[in-house]
Design an enzyme around this catalytic site. Sequence first.
Site, PDB file in Angstrom:
ATOM      1  N   TYR A  53       4.232  14.339   5.978  1.00 44.70           N
ATOM      2  CA  TYR A  53       4.948  15.300   6.837  1.00 44.70           C
ATOM      3  C   TYR A  53       5.325  14.638   8.147  1.00 44.70           C
ATOM      4  O   TYR A  53       4.470  14.087   8.817  1.00 44.70           O
ATOM      5  CB  TYR A  53       4.111  16.548   7.119  1.00 44.70           C
ATOM      6  CG  TYR A  53       3.812  17.421   5.939  1.00 44.70           C
ATOM      7  CD1 TYR A  53       4.462  17.255   4.710  1.00 44.70           C
ATOM      8  CD2 TYR A  53       2.855  18.420   6.001  1.00 44.70           C
ATOM      9  CE1 TYR A  53       4.167  18.058   3.623  1.00 44.70           C
ATOM     10  CE2 TYR A  53       2.559  19.240   4.917  1.00 44.70           C
ATOM     11  CZ  TYR A  53       3.215  19.043   3.731  1.00 44.70           C
ATOM     12  OH  TYR A  53       2.920  19.838   2.664  1.00 44.70           O
ATOM     13  N   SER A 224       4.429  27.921   0.348  1.00 45.47           N
ATOM     14  CA  SER A 224       5.682  28.689   0.359  1.00 45.47           C
ATOM     15  C   SER A 224       5.487  30.138  -0.123  1.00 45.47           C
ATOM     16  O   SER A 224       6.251  30.636  -0.945  1.00 45.47           O
ATOM     17  CB  SER A 224       6.754  27.988  -0.486  1.00 45.47           C
ATOM     18  OG  SER A 224       7.021  26.699   0.014  1.00 45.47           O
ATOM     19  N   PRO A 225       4.485  30.851   0.427  1.00 48.37           N
ATOM     20  CA  PRO A 225       4.247  32.236  -0.009  1.00 48.37           C
ATOM     21  C   PRO A 225       5.365  33.182   0.418  1.00 48.37           C
ATOM     22  O   PRO A 225       5.491  34.272  -0.136  1.00 48.37           O
ATOM     23  CB  PRO A 225       2.929  32.596   0.689  1.00 48.37           C
ATOM     24  CG  PRO A 225       2.892  31.714   1.896  1.00 48.37           C
ATOM     25  CD  PRO A 225       3.522  30.425   1.465  1.00 48.37           C
ATOM     26  N   ALA A 227       8.462  32.184   0.231  1.00 51.73           N
ATOM     27  CA  ALA A 227       9.635  31.567  -0.390  1.00 51.73           C
ATOM     28  C   ALA A 227      10.503  30.891   0.681  1.00 51.73           C
ATOM     29  O   ALA A 227      11.723  31.017   0.686  1.00 51.73           O
ATOM     30  CB  ALA A 227      10.425  32.586  -1.209  1.00 51.73           C
ATOM     31  N   GLY A 228       9.826  30.189   1.599  1.00 51.07           N
ATOM     32  CA  GLY A 228      10.525  29.431   2.632  1.00 51.07           C
ATOM     33  C   GLY A 228      11.254  30.292   3.649  1.00 51.07           C
ATOM     34  O   GLY A 228      12.053  29.798   4.432  1.00 51.07           O
ATOM     35  N   GLY A 229      10.973  31.593   3.663  1.00 47.95           N
ATOM     36  CA  GLY A 229      11.601  32.513   4.622  1.00 47.95           C
ATOM     37  C   GLY A 229      12.374  33.625   3.934  1.00 47.95           C
ATOM     38  O   GLY A 229      12.688  34.646   4.548  1.00 47.95           O
ATOM     39  N   LEU A 231      11.442  35.889   1.943  1.00 44.02           N
ATOM     40  CA  LEU A 231      10.742  37.176   1.915  1.00 44.02           C
ATOM     41  C   LEU A 231      10.453  37.744   3.309  1.00 44.02           C
ATOM     42  O   LEU A 231       9.743  38.732   3.444  1.00 44.02           O
ATOM     43  CB  LEU A 231       9.431  37.033   1.116  1.00 44.02           C
ATOM     44  CG  LEU A 231       9.630  36.771  -0.387  1.00 44.02           C
ATOM     45  CD1 LEU A 231       8.317  36.334  -1.043  1.00 44.02           C
ATOM     46  CD2 LEU A 231      10.181  38.013  -1.101  1.00 44.02           C
TER      47      LEU A 231
HETATM   48  N1  LIG Z   1       1.847  20.943  -1.554  1.00 43.93           N
HETATM   49  C1  LIG Z   1       3.155  20.920  -1.470  1.00 43.93           C
HETATM   50  O1  LIG Z   1       3.854  20.277  -2.264  1.00 43.93           O
HETATM   51  C2  LIG Z   1       3.810  21.726  -0.385  1.00 43.93           C
HETATM   52  C3  LIG Z   1       5.193  21.969  -0.406  1.00 43.93           C
HETATM   53  C4  LIG Z   1       5.736  22.730   0.615  1.00 43.93           C
HETATM   54  C5  LIG Z   1       4.930  23.221   1.636  1.00 43.93           C
HETATM   55  N2  LIG Z   1       3.587  22.941   1.657  1.00 43.93           N
HETATM   56  C6  LIG Z   1       2.694  23.454   2.724  1.00 43.93           C
HETATM   57  O2  LIG Z   1       2.812  24.849   2.805  1.00 43.93           O
HETATM   58  C7  LIG Z   1       3.219  25.240   4.130  1.00 43.93           C
HETATM   59  C8  LIG Z   1       4.083  26.445   4.041  1.00 43.93           C
HETATM   60  O3  LIG Z   1       5.234  26.182   3.261  1.00 43.93           O
HETATM   61  P1  LIG Z   1       6.599  26.845   3.652  1.00 43.93           P
HETATM   62  O4  LIG Z   1       6.972  26.461   5.016  1.00 43.93           O
HETATM   63  O5  LIG Z   1       7.564  26.569   2.559  1.00 43.93           O
HETATM   64  O6  LIG Z   1       6.117  28.382   3.620  1.00 43.93           O
HETATM   65  P2  LIG Z   1       6.704  29.809   3.851  1.00 43.93           P
HETATM   66  O7  LIG Z   1       5.647  30.498   4.631  1.00 43.93           O
HETATM   67  O8  LIG Z   1       7.135  30.357   2.547  1.00 43.93           O
HETATM   68  O9  LIG Z   1       8.040  29.645   4.731  1.00 43.93           O
HETATM   69  C9  LIG Z   1       7.929  29.339   6.081  1.00 43.93           C
HETATM   70  C10 LIG Z   1       9.286  29.510   6.752  1.00 43.93           C
HETATM   71  O10 LIG Z   1       9.646  30.890   6.789  1.00 43.93           O
HETATM   72  C11 LIG Z   1      10.284  31.178   8.013  1.00 43.93           C
HETATM   73  N3  LIG Z   1       9.473  32.187   8.704  1.00 43.93           N
HETATM   74  C12 LIG Z   1       8.112  32.229   8.816  1.00 43.93           C
HETATM   75  N4  LIG Z   1       7.722  33.311   9.501  1.00 43.93           N
HETATM   76  C13 LIG Z   1       8.832  33.987   9.828  1.00 43.93           C
HETATM   77  C14 LIG Z   1       9.072  35.198  10.540  1.00 43.93           C
HETATM   78  N5  LIG Z   1       8.065  35.901  11.050  1.00 43.93           N
HETATM   79  N6  LIG Z   1      10.344  35.615  10.670  1.00 43.93           N
HETATM   80  C15 LIG Z   1      11.369  34.905  10.158  1.00 43.93           C
HETATM   81  N7  LIG Z   1      11.205  33.738   9.475  1.00 43.93           N
HETATM   82  C16 LIG Z   1       9.953  33.276   9.314  1.00 43.93           C
HETATM   83  C17 LIG Z   1      10.349  29.871   8.809  1.00 43.93           C
HETATM   84  O11 LIG Z   1      11.556  29.186   8.479  1.00 43.93           O
HETATM   85  P3  LIG Z   1      12.871  29.212   9.396  1.00 43.93           P
HETATM   86  O12 LIG Z   1      12.468  29.503  10.793  1.00 43.93           O
HETATM   87  O13 LIG Z   1      13.470  27.871   9.209  1.00 43.93           O
HETATM   88  O14 LIG Z   1      13.711  30.260   8.768  1.00 43.93           O
HETATM   89  C18 LIG Z   1       9.220  29.062   8.190  1.00 43.93           C
HETATM   90  O15 LIG Z   1       9.426  27.665   8.275  1.00 43.93           O
HETATM   91  C19 LIG Z   1       3.881  23.984   4.698  1.00 43.93           C
HETATM   92  O16 LIG Z   1       3.899  23.975   6.108  1.00 43.93           O
HETATM   93  C20 LIG Z   1       3.012  22.907   4.107  1.00 43.93           C
HETATM   94  O17 LIG Z   1       1.820  22.772   4.855  1.00 43.93           O
HETATM   95  C21 LIG Z   1       3.026  22.230   0.646  1.00 43.93           C
END
Ligand SMILES: NC(=O)c1ccc[n+]([C@@H]2O[C@H](COP(=O)([O-])OP(=O)(O)OC[C@H]3O[C@@H](n4cnc5c(N)ncnc54)[C@H](OP(=O)(O)O)[C@@H]3O)[C@@H](O)[C@H]2O)c1
Length: 338
Positions: A53, A224-225, A227-229, A231
């Site tokens: 990262y 990504s619970p 779905a990257g934003g 949801l």
């Molecule tokens: N093991 C693996 O292969 C793997 C892969 C991916 C991730 N991960 C880990 O999992 C973590 C989470 O993954 P993820 O970032 O994909 O998870 P996520 O929780 O599904 O998505 C996070 C994204 O949602 C948006 N968001 C979050 N809270 C919000 C709110 N209150 N209002 C509006 N938008 C909001 C933000 O994106 P924006 O601001 O850009 O819209 C944020 O970057 C990563 O940081 C990493 O540590 C692991």
Amino acid sequence: MSYRKLGKSGLFVHPIALGTMQFGWTADEPTSFAIMDAFVEAGGNLIDTADIYSTWAPGNPGGVSEEIIGRWMQSRGLRERVVLATKVRGPMGPGGSEGRNHPLQREGLSRAWIMRAVEDSLRRLRVDYIDLYQVHWVDNQVPIEETLSALTDLVHKGYVRYIGCSNFSAWRLMQALWASDKHGFESFVSIQPEYSLTMPTRMNFERELARVCETYGLGVIPYSPLAGGFLTGKYRRDQPLPESVRAQGIASGRFSEQNWKILDKVLEIADRHGAHPAQVALAWQLSRPFITAPIVGANTVQQLQDLLPAAGLQLGAEEIAALNEVSSWPLTRTEREV
Ligand SMILES: NC(=O)c1ccc[n+]([C@@H]2O[C@H](COP(=O)([O-])OP(=O)(O)OC[C@H]3O[C@@H](n4cnc5c(N)ncnc54)[C@H](OP(=O)(O)O)[C@@H]3O)[C@@H](O)[C@H]2O)c1
């Protein structure tokens, strides 16, 4: 707030874990510090990172997220308060075309690379042990026995407390558990799969992996619970994409008729509770018996604060059933019986 046991390990974690893929990518260092401060202040303890990262940020060589966390941990003196999870496997430098045994080959799950990679992570994180050391994804070129033997040595050296895996299929996980059992190696205590209400992510995990985890007592910390934003409610049918570096990827990967229906149900339930839609998506996860703690990502303190109350949001049985129904497809008999 009750903490949850991470599988069969002796670790107890807050129901919401903090991901840090954003640090050094879409969140700068002061923002990352503020997010971690707010997280621990709210009782959070599991912080997830990875050596790579965030290599996808232009000019970032990898290791930046770990370095930011290291500086934060040192300045706050919080080592004992935090359950620190990192990962090894991804590429940390050149060498691909020069062969896997070239000294510049800085990736994979060989004993040679794991032994170097862990020392690099410890140095960047400014700690003398890692709570949970995870293999990021499988390495088809290295026998799992070699990887598990190296990871076992790290536990014995005191560098690592527990080991886990990420992105493993059910058969790969079983193969690893079997090898640990047969040879007396340390065993994975957790898995980090992609998992959310969106499709096909949900059913991909539930088809087989969820049962393996329940049967063998692994903790499940999904990434990504939200779905990257998708949801969070900021993506809507027929509306312009929100400001986010991830928006194009979300549009191509998540926009489908079924996912819009899932989002509609999330929004309806959120409205009823006066809650943020993301809290509903997380509360649904926490109602699943095989889930320990979803790993959320946040770019601002406000985003994190929108999410954390999910740990206390109780959805009704009918609401959970409605979310299950809209986000599933029928399993075959074999899939049901695995
Ligand atoms: N093991 C693996 O292969 C793997 C892969 C991916 C991730 N991960 C880990 O999992 C973590 C989470 O993954 P993820 O970032 O994909 O998870 P996520 O929780 O599904 O998505 C996070 C994204 O949602 C948006 N968001 C979050 N809270 C919000 C709110 N209150 N209002 C509006 N938008 C909001 C933000 O994106 P924006 O601001 O850009 O819209 C944020 O970057 C990563 O940081 C990493 O540590 C692991």
